[in-house]
Design an enzyme around this catalytic site. Structure first.
Site, PDB file in Angstrom:
ATOM      1  N   GLY A   1       0.648  -1.295  -0.076  1.00  0.00           N
ATOM      2  CA  GLY A   1       0.017  -0.176  -0.101  1.00  0.00           C
ATOM      3  C   GLY A   1       0.878   1.290   0.042  1.00  0.00           C
TER       4      GLY A   1
ATOM      5  N   LEU B   1      -3.978  -5.431  -5.126  1.00  0.00           N
ATOM      6  CA  LEU B   1      -3.190  -4.630  -5.021  1.00  0.00           C
ATOM      7  C   LEU B   1      -1.736  -5.008  -4.514  1.00  0.00           C
ATOM      8  CD1 LEU B   1      -2.218  -1.346  -5.017  1.00  0.00           C
ATOM      9  CD2 LEU B   1      -3.294  -1.456  -2.631  1.00  0.00           C
ATOM     10  N   ASP B   2      -0.676  -4.729  -5.282  1.00  0.00           N
ATOM     11  CA  ASP B   2       0.713  -5.162  -4.583  1.00  0.00           C
ATOM     12  C   ASP B   2       0.729  -6.520  -4.418  1.00  0.00           C
ATOM     13  OD1 ASP B   2       1.362  -2.258  -4.934  1.00  0.00           O
ATOM     14  OD2 ASP B   2       0.986  -2.125  -2.822  1.00  0.00           O
ATOM     15  N   ASP B   3      -0.180  -7.299  -5.165  1.00  0.00           N
ATOM     16  CA  ASP B   3      -0.174  -8.716  -4.960  1.00  0.00           C
ATOM     17  C   ASP B   3       0.265  -9.597  -6.246  1.00  0.00           C
ATOM     18  OD1 ASP B   3      -0.315 -10.786  -3.066  1.00  0.00           O
ATOM     19  OD2 ASP B   3      -2.323 -11.260  -3.533  1.00  0.00           O
TER      20      ASP B   3
END
Lengths: 292, 292, 292, 292
Positions: A209, A235-237
């Site tokens: 995040g 997100l960011d994964d």
């Protein structure tokens, strides 16, 4: 001579290497580099073969190359379907068309452009897209088209439509988010599976995040990191391509982390982009195989 | 099931992967892991294949395994001579017999013994040889024979003869110099080609010879290193297997370098030994290929 | 408020910290950061103090700052001579005037210019000097004067005279050799003691001299390195400021080493320059103290 | 001569270095090494001074040393209370009494014991406590008392009472959790503030909790890490002392991560213990200052 890369993934079974290399050999191909990987847990097989149509082909016309590659494709097709292979065949003579997205921080962009201009990144950078104007001069210096598409809460939908049209019209094959601070919609992401590379300024999965350097400072870690990954809708994964870290100490405040992190971001993003362009990466599940 | 490793090096030519993997496939072998390397400059080809006689062989008797491996050897022989291959075939069920030489510094020895006892190093440590007595208790603790062979200028010749007889009688296949501070004669070294592993406490080729940490301190380097390598008759000049470094600063005095270096020495030596025992290393010229 | 850095080195003796910090305290200085180092072997003491004339000085005029710093200098002078101190007092408001020398490889230059433009390097880049023309456009982009001074065997003497005149007329305080492939004369070097920073593309003292990546490849090392150092009259033998390494494998050929090395060169050179500009480095003998 | 360490933390204000070093100087102390840190954000000041009662004290009796240190304490007391300092004064002649807790994995324990026996860790290891029996022989080899205290859901409370009594009776000053796989109660932890060091086998805050190598493998990270930290009542959330990472690839399965991780765990735990024993660490908030 022309060089091609064959990327395969399929259920593991006996004789895969023998059959693929046998087929290439039968077609007169010269294997320049081959690498395999087996995930014994999941029963999967991965292979990357770099080959040229003929080893003595310096004098051979590109038409002849085309014929050999076309013939290989024909014969490979039936093997592939028999063995349930997903496969890609890339020719190094084709330079993928790339779009770089950025915001006001230019360190990753400047690094990519310099590397591209010195021949490190085999691609054609077709456009630089930004919601800010800071990158405009740099784009001009390198002779690359720049498009300023502001993004505000009210214009978000229109802006993304504009971006999509632009990418489609330019036949973009890879999108690089070089510290682009906006979140793309699921719809956008779905159009470019394993073809959007982002750099996140932390050692994922730590500090997912916003403001990861602030979070790292608050937690008192002794190393900071950066991660390049394919973008998925989470997100960011997405699948991690590369990570690196740098040592910090109690003396380093948030601005120091940001400054040191810039070096990490440049490194992990440029490596990911190069490996992608050299067709070294295969995604499976939420992971990557990166052939070296 | 039994696992075997085939290591090959030969002049590069078309079809090598196809022919080796085809032969294995024809014999019913199951390739667990294969890796190749081509040195395009020198026109050399290197290959490592980890395979088991049969993938469904959990129930198969070791006699059957023996038969398959024997049959493979027979058929491989003619391919190998046709293609001018140098090759080795190792079975993981055979644990190489190892001798460890050390002097009075025990950190590498203690590390190797602990790793061995926890299953990290697939070998049989047949003996520990030292010109000092410090290692005796540690050897006893791990139940390993210890031989104290003092070395003085006048006894040097006799001592080495004693060492040689000992190694011969114990059928030693690998000698590890775990900070053994004596220089072996050319004659001794010639008996164990690519089978003596040493750790040198510097980042070779910097600081060859004695007291490298002192030399590093005098030069004011900002990183110190350690190197594991095969021993050849040229001092500190054999093929490098592994290297690693650690950051130091102006605050670090020689004793600090020595202490930090111990961690590096343990790491690079134990990695080299493990890779050797897993048959991952091929020497050519004065270099190594280390398959991962 | 104005910040100043006091750098001291002197024979070690009791009470040095007390007397220096006492003097600063007495002058109303606010210590922002202090660091000491003692070389017990050589009996030397080193100190770096970052301080501001007054902590509540946001509103204070720069004239007042000048007065405090002038007063400090006056009173420090006698302490310094009593204690045989060599010392420097730098004000952060003064941006050192820098010349960058380069040849046709631009990666270090491009990196320094980008860092400078984003505020990482507190200096004024007064000129870029090159024996090639490749850097000209880049210099123009960043609005920095570029001077092309060709160097050939016959023009060498004249060229260096021209360089010297240029540096003198521009009052250059620091010369950065950003992969400048020419050797400077002793006379030139003597004019800029501890004020010429070079980057060498190896882990010194390994691979001194020309073509270090080729030498590293020939030796078969497993890590490559880069070193930034002050230039002295002995080739590649000046005090080392920073070093870093990257892992390579048998797969990497010389062009791969060169490409990976570029990242190391950028990092170690830019760190050295930044530390120099922040007055963090003290040379003694052939070494550096780098205060963090 | 006797060496002492003074550790201070207090609200930042002008003149702290001057007053502390002035006091030491006035008492005839010889500063061997001093380091400060200021957290400008929180307005805090930290200082570590290593000093000896007298530089010419080789011949001085330990009684004289005692007198000097006692005198220093007396005079420091009033300064400390005036400046709201929290402070500790440690003498290197006092070896802290240590307890090591472990379970069935012995790599960290074996490493600590070897380091202790070779003089790297200035402490007295008074006892090894384990809920398993694997460590017993190793403890015996090093001549250290071993206590087997099984922990089961039903005996948990009694077991901890037994541990506590043991530690109290042995006057333990530092507890090292060398891969001790049980969670200590809040009450236990509260008795040893900043005096229980744990090693967690991940790069915190990534992969908090059980089976971090499995989690790392599932996430597909490209580096694995280990973290040593002080234990607080929040699981894996105490102040971080040291972290390190190692590169992995898609080839590495969970057992490979575990094996490589063992090297990291040894390194980060042993560093943390050494730094603690050398009185280099100050905790504040949930962070550490580690003086080098």
């Amino acid at each position: 001579p022309e060089t091609a890369v064959l990327l395969i993934d399929c259920p593991d079974r006996k004789g895969l290497v023998a059959r693929v290399s046998g087929l290439l050999y039968g077609q007169g191909a010269n294997i320049l580099h081959a690498d395999q990987h087996q995930d014994h847990e999941l029963g999967l097989f991965f292979m990357r073969v770099e080959w040229s149509p003929d080893s003595s082909a310096n004098a051979v016309s590109s038409t002849a190359n085309n014929d050999v590659i076309f013939a290989f494709k024909q014969s490979f097709q039936s093997l592939a379907s028999e063995l349930q292979m997903r496969w890609q065949l890339h020719r190094f003579s084709h330079k993928p068309r790339v779009a770089i997205f950025c915001s006001q921080y230019l360190h990753c962009l400047a690094d990519l452009l310099h590397r591209h201009s010195s021949g490190e990144l085999p691609c054609e950078i077709a456009i630089i897209v930004s919601n800010h104007r800071e990158a405009e001069l740099l784009a001009a210096f390198y002779g690359i088209r720049f498009e300023h598409i502001p993004v505000t809460p009210t214009t978000r939908v229109d802006a993304e439509q504009q971006q999509r049209d632009l990418l489609a019209s330019l036949q973009i094959e890879l999108v690089i988010l070089a510290r682009y601070m906006q979140i793309l919609t699921e719809d956008f992401v779905a159009r470019y599976p394993a073809a959007i590379i982002n750099v996140h300024h932390s050692f994922l999965p730590a500090f997912i995040g916003a403001r990861p350097y602030h979070a790292a400072h608050t937690r008192g870690v002794k190393l900071i990191g950066a991660t390049s990954h394919y973008v998925t809708t989470a997100l960011d994964d997405g699948p991690i391509i590369e990570q690196d870290v740098a040592r910090i100490s109690h003396r380093d405040q948030v601005p120091d982390l940001i400054a040191r992190g810039r070096d990490l971001e440049r490194i992990v993003l440029s490596r990911a982009v190069r490996w992608h362009l050299e067709h070294r990466i295969l995604c499976y599940g939420n992971k990557t195989v990166v052939f070296d």
